[in-house]
Scaffold this active site. Structure first.
Site: not given
Length: 481
Positions: A232, A434
């Site tokens: 996403d 991340e």
């Protein structure tokens, strides 16, 4: 509702040791070894347990009352996430933290017992969807290192239940090929048509461009279903690459999801054999053969050496069966087109491996610091120029497991690029990130709905797993070349 931060308490993992026996024996470069031990020590910063107040009054909290301590991704992600946990566990295996890993698996098994599937994350508002199904992969990894048959016995019924969730009802898609043979594959489909509670403002804003409530509801379902994919957001799920309101995830049959479920079937078959459940073992071995055949027909492009997502066309739908048509394949290049290589039924076929490895090399996805997620710079985070740890790991591991010398050498090249960018970014920012910008060594990634995060569970796990696989020689520079 109480604040997310106070629901969890920092906890010292019971099985953490500063330098475990036999830690990364092939990493001899002093600088890389020192860094690997620092990454290993980050597990302490990311270890949490559910606070007593949540356990006493769960109804007052969004955090779900997990019995066992966990490792979280970090930064904004202050709870367990489903697919992140797999790469965290891969890292915990290298760190020899088997108890912590086992506890995380048991928490996820409990989700299946309670809800029938593993939730996207450990919050009450995540019950509307799952995430890439990697629970069987976690069980296999822990079993391989510990031979814990009791864990397998506990896990097996949950894995069979989870398999059913992904292969029945709205998640199941039936496609009829040119020969009139039907094939069953799976798709993402959230049980939700409102703004996501955790992203309420941003979803409401995205939907404000749409005219009527019916369209808005459909968009909310697509947004939640795209969150279920783990990707996403990405142009991979959009009809129009510059317009998020054209998300169409529920009408896409994804290559990677079906690769994960194929692996789940192989895993269940293996685990069933471990505990002597031969009828389950046979059933899931057969299921894996059927899915492999379906993936060969629906996704595989022999000429291009890639597996392509398949878009469902409403007009080809005849009483819940879709007529296969090659023109409905999404011919765009995404890293997900190469994920099936991770699964043994594909990486054991040398012809396929060599073809896919060549296709990857000429795809335009491989950059200075690793594999980009796509070729399109859309400002969505699961697109160019971002590279993500799980994607690097699955593709590298698939190439390695194939046993082909050429494939292993490509895998090592990608792994070195990825480890370097993680190392250099850590030296400059004192953090693991991340995601990374793979076009430049030493840069973390951006884009998407929130500022870049550090911590970071799966990035730590993948660096440790890749260092275990390839080591790091004393004369190999860890700096950007």
């Amino acid at each position: 509702m109480n604040g997310a931060q106070e629901d969890l308490e920092v906890v010292d993992p019971v099985d953490f040791v500063g330098e475990p026996d036999g830690f990364l024996p092939k990493v001899v470069h002093p600088g890389v070894r020192h860094w690997a031990l620092e990454v290993h020590s980050l597990w302490k910063n990311l270890s949490r347990k559910v606070s007593g107040r949540v356990l006493r009054n769960p109804e007052l909290h969004t955090l779900l009352p997990l019995k066992h301590p966990v490792v979280i991704p970090g930064s904004r992600f202050q709870e367990v996430y489903y697919w992140d946990s797999y790469w965290i566990i891969r890292g915990l295996m290298v760190s020899k933290m088997y108890e912590t890993a086992k506890g995380m698996v048991l928490n996820l098994i409990e989700f299946v017992d309670t809800y029938g599937y593993v939730l996207n994350g450990a919050r009450a508002y995540y019950t509307n969807r799952s995430q890439p199904p990697l629970l069987s992969s976690m069980v296999i990894e822990v079993y391989k290192r510990t031979n814990d048959v009791d864990l397998v016995k506990k896990a097996l019924p949950a894995l069979i239940k989870e398999h059913k969730f992904w292969n029945s009802g709205i998640h199941n898609v039936t496609i009829e090929d040119d020969q009139g043979t039907t094939h069953n594959l799976s798709r993402y489909y959230a049980m939700w048509d409102q703004p996501r509670p955790e992203s309420f403002t941003i979803d409401t804003e995205t939907a404000s461009k749409l005219k009527n409530d019916c369209e808005k509801k459909q968009l909310y379902r697509e947004l939640a279903s795209t969150a279920e994919t783990g990707w996403d957001f990405s142009t991979r799920w959009m009809k129009n690459a510059s317009d998020l309101t054209t998300l169409s995830t529920t009408t896409i049959v994804p290559v990677d999801l079906n690769a994960y479920i194929l692996k789940m079937e192989l895993d269940i078959s293996f685990l069933a054999n471990v505990v002597g459940e031969s009828s389950h073992a046979l059933h899931f071995a057969k299921a894996s053969e059927s899915r492999k055949k379906a993936m060969d027909v629906v996704f595989w492009d022999e000429e291009k050496g890639q597996w392509f997502d398949y878009w469902l066309n409403a007009s080809s739908n005849h009483k819940d069966v879709y007529k296969w048509d090659a023109s409905y394949r999404n011919q765009d290049i995404f890293a997900s087109n190469f994920i099936p290589l991770w699964v043994q039924l594909f990486n054991s076929d040398e012809t396929v491996v060599n073809k896919v490895a060549q296709s990857l090399e000429s795809s335009g996805l491989i950059h200075a610091a690793g594999i980009a997620t796509s070729l399109r710079n859309s400002s969505e985070q699961w697109d160019y120029p971002n590279g993500w740890a799980p994607i690097q790991h699955m593709i590298v591991e698939g190439l390695v497991r194939s046993g082909s010398k050429e494939a292993r050498s490509l895998a090592k090249d990608i792994a070195i690029r990825w480890i370097r960018t993680n190392y250099v970014t850590y030296q400059t920012s004192k953090a693991m990130h991340e995601k990374y910008d793979v076009t430049k060594c030493g840069e973390f990634g951006g884009g998407g709905e929130y500022v870049p995060q550090t911590g970071f569970g799966w990035s730590n796990g993948v660096v440790l797993a890749l260092l275990e696989e390839f080591g790091w020689a004393e004369d190999l520079s860890p700096y950007c070349q």
